[in-house]
Design a protein around this motif. Structure first.
Motif, PDB file in Angstrom:
ATOM      1  N   LYS A 243     -22.446 -21.900  -1.516  1.00  0.00           N
ATOM      2  CA  LYS A 243     -21.484 -21.956  -2.613  1.00  0.00           C
ATOM      3  C   LYS A 243     -20.065 -21.977  -2.056  1.00  0.00           C
ATOM      4  O   LYS A 243     -19.827 -21.612  -0.908  1.00  0.00           O
ATOM      5  N   GLY A 244     -19.130 -22.381  -2.905  1.00  0.00           N
ATOM      6  CA  GLY A 244     -17.733 -22.356  -2.514  1.00  0.00           C
ATOM      7  C   GLY A 244     -17.235 -20.947  -2.268  1.00  0.00           C
ATOM      8  O   GLY A 244     -17.796 -19.967  -2.774  1.00  0.00           O
ATOM      9  N   SER A 245     -16.145 -20.850  -1.511  1.00  0.00           N
ATOM     10  CA  SER A 245     -15.626 -19.524  -1.133  1.00  0.00           C
ATOM     11  C   SER A 245     -14.289 -19.206  -1.789  1.00  0.00           C
ATOM     12  O   SER A 245     -13.626 -18.245  -1.389  1.00  0.00           O
ATOM     13  N   VAL A 246     -13.885 -19.979  -2.787  1.00  0.00           N
ATOM     14  CA  VAL A 246     -12.587 -19.741  -3.417  1.00  0.00           C
ATOM     15  C   VAL A 246     -12.765 -19.423  -4.894  1.00  0.00           C
ATOM     16  O   VAL A 246     -13.792 -19.721  -5.494  1.00  0.00           O
ATOM     17  N   ASN A 247     -11.737 -18.802  -5.452  1.00  0.00           N
ATOM     18  CA  ASN A 247     -11.664 -18.636  -6.896  1.00  0.00           C
ATOM     19  C   ASN A 247     -10.425 -19.355  -7.420  1.00  0.00           C
ATOM     20  O   ASN A 247      -9.661 -19.948  -6.642  1.00  0.00           O
ATOM     21  N   LEU A 248     -10.240 -19.331  -8.709  1.00  0.00           N
ATOM     22  CA  LEU A 248      -9.143 -20.085  -9.317  1.00  0.00           C
ATOM     23  C   LEU A 248      -7.786 -19.623  -8.792  1.00  0.00           C
ATOM     24  O   LEU A 248      -6.889 -20.435  -8.537  1.00  0.00           O
ATOM     25  N   GLU A 249      -7.650 -18.309  -8.586  1.00  0.00           N
ATOM     26  CA  GLU A 249      -6.375 -17.778  -8.108  1.00  0.00           C
ATOM     27  C   GLU A 249      -6.063 -18.270  -6.699  1.00  0.00           C
ATOM     28  O   GLU A 249      -4.889 -18.418  -6.327  1.00  0.00           O
ATOM     29  N   ASP A 250      -7.094 -18.526  -5.897  1.00  0.00           N
ATOM     30  CA  ASP A 250      -6.861 -19.054  -4.551  1.00  0.00           C
ATOM     31  C   ASP A 250      -6.165 -20.411  -4.604  1.00  0.00           C
ATOM     32  O   ASP A 250      -5.277 -20.701  -3.793  1.00  0.00           O
ATOM     33  N   LEU A 251      -6.587 -21.252  -5.540  1.00  0.00           N
ATOM     34  CA  LEU A 251      -5.926 -22.558  -5.675  1.00  0.00           C
ATOM     35  C   LEU A 251      -4.445 -22.395  -5.989  1.00  0.00           C
ATOM     36  O   LEU A 251      -3.600 -23.134  -5.473  1.00  0.00           O
ATOM     37  N   HIS A 252      -4.127 -21.422  -6.801  1.00  0.00           N
ATOM     38  CA  HIS A 252      -2.729 -21.198  -7.176  1.00  0.00           C
ATOM     39  C   HIS A 252      -1.901 -20.687  -5.997  1.00  0.00           C
ATOM     40  O   HIS A 252      -0.670 -20.818  -5.998  1.00  0.00           O
TER      41      HIS A 252
END
Length: 756
Positions: free
Chosen positions: A210-219
């Motif tokens: 699975k991916g290792s990021v969440n939405l806040e990481d993109l920000h």
């Protein structure tokens, strides 16, 4: 008010073509959304339904798996999400009278668009052996038919249990439990055809698929690389996250054979300024040749390694394995070979390198453009190498981000929908239910088709989806399906799979995400997992399309009782009455779901644990994140041929066709188009507006032909072409698949052009 479905198939002989657009969303998206919703639902139902999409007290969009933030807009949906909701919440109905009027031969001759536009199926339907049309059948008799066929098999492994990504966690868990109690691991699913390559690569390199990021990481990211993905059509709400990242100072690199409007400029319909002006997203567009991504990332990795101070040696020393082998292999990366493989220029690659070196927090996002090639797994491993070199896993604003398609495809895998389950999962399942699960690996999608073709499988039961429309090598697949003794499809609406059947066939109509689900214990909710590992509840708010519909958990539970009978000690009836009982069992079988019922009731849901992200713990065989060093591959195309990628139009979600336009690419009124670079077209003698047959070439020498495509001169990468699926699935050989993952190589099809 809502409109009636089309009486006949629209003529698609002369699609109109205008220049492609350079911005996505904005007022045109709002207008198109409202028009489609009104046609399907009427005004009042549109307002009542769309305001519940992706809300904490509402239902999860049946479209893509992009996550929601903690703060929700009043309109927390995109254009294509609204289309998905409108098609499910439609007021149009497919009754037994419809099937009486339309024999199987008629349905088989219709387009996927026409079939989908007819509306919701209202009653269970049965196609007896030798009959020319479906007839209504009571639920009890439908389950008897399934039991007859399954009990008559010589082995449980002659049955196939396919799952679509729309299926809820609760239904998926019951479905895999039934299959394993029946005695097989034949649990192919839609992930086999899309992100299986991602899971294969990530499991080997970081220990979790699975991916290792969440939405806040993109920000919080400094740099976001979007490779082989078109968010503007396939995941439009992702554009809002990219816009927020840009406003915080992030840079964005897009790697794609086609320019895509959504990555050029996003006109956010949530703000007045966004509607008028929008935000430019791309800082660098790398128009790569199809299949050249591994070569690009390998050279970038070589250049990072050779740049003094560019690698995170502390992270590499403490958390990784295999660096020396990668470094030695990367030294051999060659500039000229990379330029040939990618079609890029040296200054473009050097600019990308400078942006990578300037970033302390980098995220790489990808989708089917990376996962559907022979060398896809090696390509994604190379992406992971780039992130590991600079310590960009397990820190805020950094990591891997495979952007999943269907809304619960990741959750279904978490629930055990997998033909190669982990022994630890089966051990936990057996302890909880007192069963003995089979340990041998089952069939994935491609091997399921082969098994049907070869007579090794005889029953196909599909929990949602459009198996025939989604799979490769259409002629082979349809012939294989027709060899089955029984095909069963749990569906909300008609699609191609209902017209291509085994000797007997059943259509079992089910509740959708938008529908209220009331069982013996009261109103129920289900749960889903988004693309970033958040689990949350979904509650429908509309009266069901018919009193004759059953929920997916109820269908599985009743089928299990009919098939397994008294030999099963599993409380199937209890599970149907109260989904909380299912979640209690999940909490004791699936890691991360402890105290599931209490946490599922939280408005925001809960996040599943992720070792690499949460604590830089990598559950691999080495106990560390693994660098890899596979040989570089890229497609080599004979002279006079092009490399075709299959893709979606903007009026499409997976195999569901909402309309006949592709607004951002300037195409209206038809889908049988092939996009070709004007210089390639000139060399091949393909005039814009001319019609051609596409013929794929493969080592087996079999002719696979897709006739009657209008040529569109389009700014694709040189040597590359593009056309829509499922119309071009006929060109994808069944045994042209990715190494390791066995995913169909639908983005790497060598084609020649012949006069139509």
């Amino acid at each position: 008010m809502a409109t009636k479905p089309p009486a006949g198939d629209p003529v698609q002989d002369a699609p109109q073509v205008a220049p492609p657009r350079h911005a996505a969303a904005g007022l045109p998206a709002v207008g198109h959304t409202l028009r489609i919703a009104q046609q399907q639902m009427g005004l009042a139902r549109t307002a009542r339904t769309l305001l519940k999409v992706n809300q904490k007290n509402g239902f999860d969009c049946p479209g893509c798996a992009w996550p929601e933030g903690d703060k929700r807009h009043t309109a927390e949906f995109c254009e294509n999400g609204a289309k998905a909701v409108a098609e499910e919440a439609t007021l149009r109905r497919v009754t037994p009278d419809f099937f009486a009027e339309h024999p199987l031969a008629d349905l088989a001759g219709r387009s996927g668009y026409w079939l989908g536009q007819q509306g919701r199926i209202t009653e269970p339907m049965y196609l007896p052996e030798g009959a020319d049309r479906y007839e209504a059948v009571p639920w009890e008799r439908a389950f008897e038919i399934i039991a007859e066929e399954l009990r008559a098999l010589d082995s449980p492994d002659e049955a196939l249990f396919y799952t679509s990504g729309r299926t809820s966690n609760e239904a998926a868990f019951l479905f895999q439990l039934f299959a394993r109690e029946f005695g097989t691991n034949n649990l192919p699913d839609c992930s086999n055809m899309c992100h299986e390559s991602s899971g294969s690569a990530l499991n080997e390199t970081i220990g979790i698929g699975k991916g290792s990021v969440n939405l806040e990481d993109l920000h919080q990211a400094d740099l976001i690389i979007v490779a082989g993905q078109n968010p503007g059509t396939n995941h439009p709400r992702m554009l809002s996250a990219l816009e927020q990242a840009k406003s915080a100072g992030a840079k964005i690199i897009s790697v794609n054979p086609l320019p895509e409007a959504g990555m050029e400029r996003f006109k956010n319909p949530q703000t007045p300024l966004g509607m008028l002006k929008g935000t430019a997203l791309n800082d660098l567009f790398l128009q790569i040749r199809i299949g050249g991504d591994q070569a690009l990332f390998r050279l970038l990795n070589k250049l990072v390694i050779e740049t003094e101070g560019a690698t995170d040696q502390d992270f590499i020393r403490e958390h990784t394995h295999g660096y020396e082998e990668l470094a030695a292999t990367a030294k051999r990366a060659d500039w000229q070979e990379t330029l040939t493989a990618t079609g890029l220029t040296r200054p473009e690659i050097e600019r990308a390198l400078a942006m990578i070196l300037a970033s302390q927090r980098t995220i790489v996002c990808w989708a089917m453009g990376l996962t559907q090639h022979k060398h896809s797994v090696a390509t994604i491993r190379e992406v992971v190498n780039l992130l590991l070199l600079r310590g960009n896993i397990g820190r805020p604003g950094a990591g891997v981000c495979p952007v999943r398609g269907h809304s619960n495809v990741q959750g279904d895998r978490t629930m055990g929908i997998f033909e190669r389950p982990a022994p630890a999962f089966l051990d936990a399942l057996d302890r909880e239910f007192g069963i003995t699960s089979p340990r041998g690996h089952g069939y994935d999608v491609v091997r399921s088709i082969e098994a049907l073709r070869d007579g090794k499988a005889k029953v196909l039961f599909a929990m949602g989806g459009n198996f025939v429309g989604a799979t490769p090598d259409t002629a082979v697949t349809e012939a294989a399906i027709r060899r089955a003794s029984l095909t069963v499809h749990v569906s909300t609406k008609l699609n191609r799979s209902h017209a291509v059947t085994g000797r007997r066939a059943l259509i079992l109509p089910t509740l959708g995400r938008t529908d209220k689900d009331v069982q013996a214990s009261g109103k129920q909710f289900v749960t889903v997992e988004d693309s970033m590992g958040m689990v949350h509840a979904s509650r429908g708010n509309l009266a069901p399309a018919s009193p004759h519909l059953l929920s997916e958990p109820a269908i599985v539970a009743r089928m299990a009782r009919a098939v397994l009978g008294d030999r099963s000690r599993t409380p199937w009836e209890e599970f149907e009455k109260d989904y909380a009982a299912i979640r209690d069992r999940i909490s004791r079988v699936v890691p991360g779901f402890e105290d599931f019922n209490a946490r599922a009731g939280r408005p925001e849901g809960f996040r599943l644990p992720h070792g690499p992200r949460d604590e830089r713990r990598f559950p691999t065989k080495t106990g560390k994140a693994n660098f890899t060093a596979a040989p570089v591959e890229y497609p080599e195309v004979p002279e006079g041929r092009l490399l075709l990628q299959t893709l979606r139009s903007h009026d499409q979600y997976n195999t569901t066709i909402y309309g006949l336009d592709d607004r951002y690419r300037g195409i209206t009124g038809g889908r049988r188009v092939v996009m070709v670079n004007p210089e390639d077209a000139a060399e091949l003698g393909l005039a814009d507006g001319s019609h051609t047959d596409l013929v794929s070439e493969w080592k087996d020498g079999v002719e696979r032909r897709a006739p009657g495509f209008r040529v569109v001169h389009y700014p694709t990468a040189r040597g590359c072409a593009a056309a829509y699926y499922p119309e071009t699935n006929v060109l994808v050989p069944l045994d042209s698949t990715a190494d390791t993952s066995n995913t169909p190589a639908s983005k790497s099809v060598v084609v020649r052009f012949e006069p139509a």
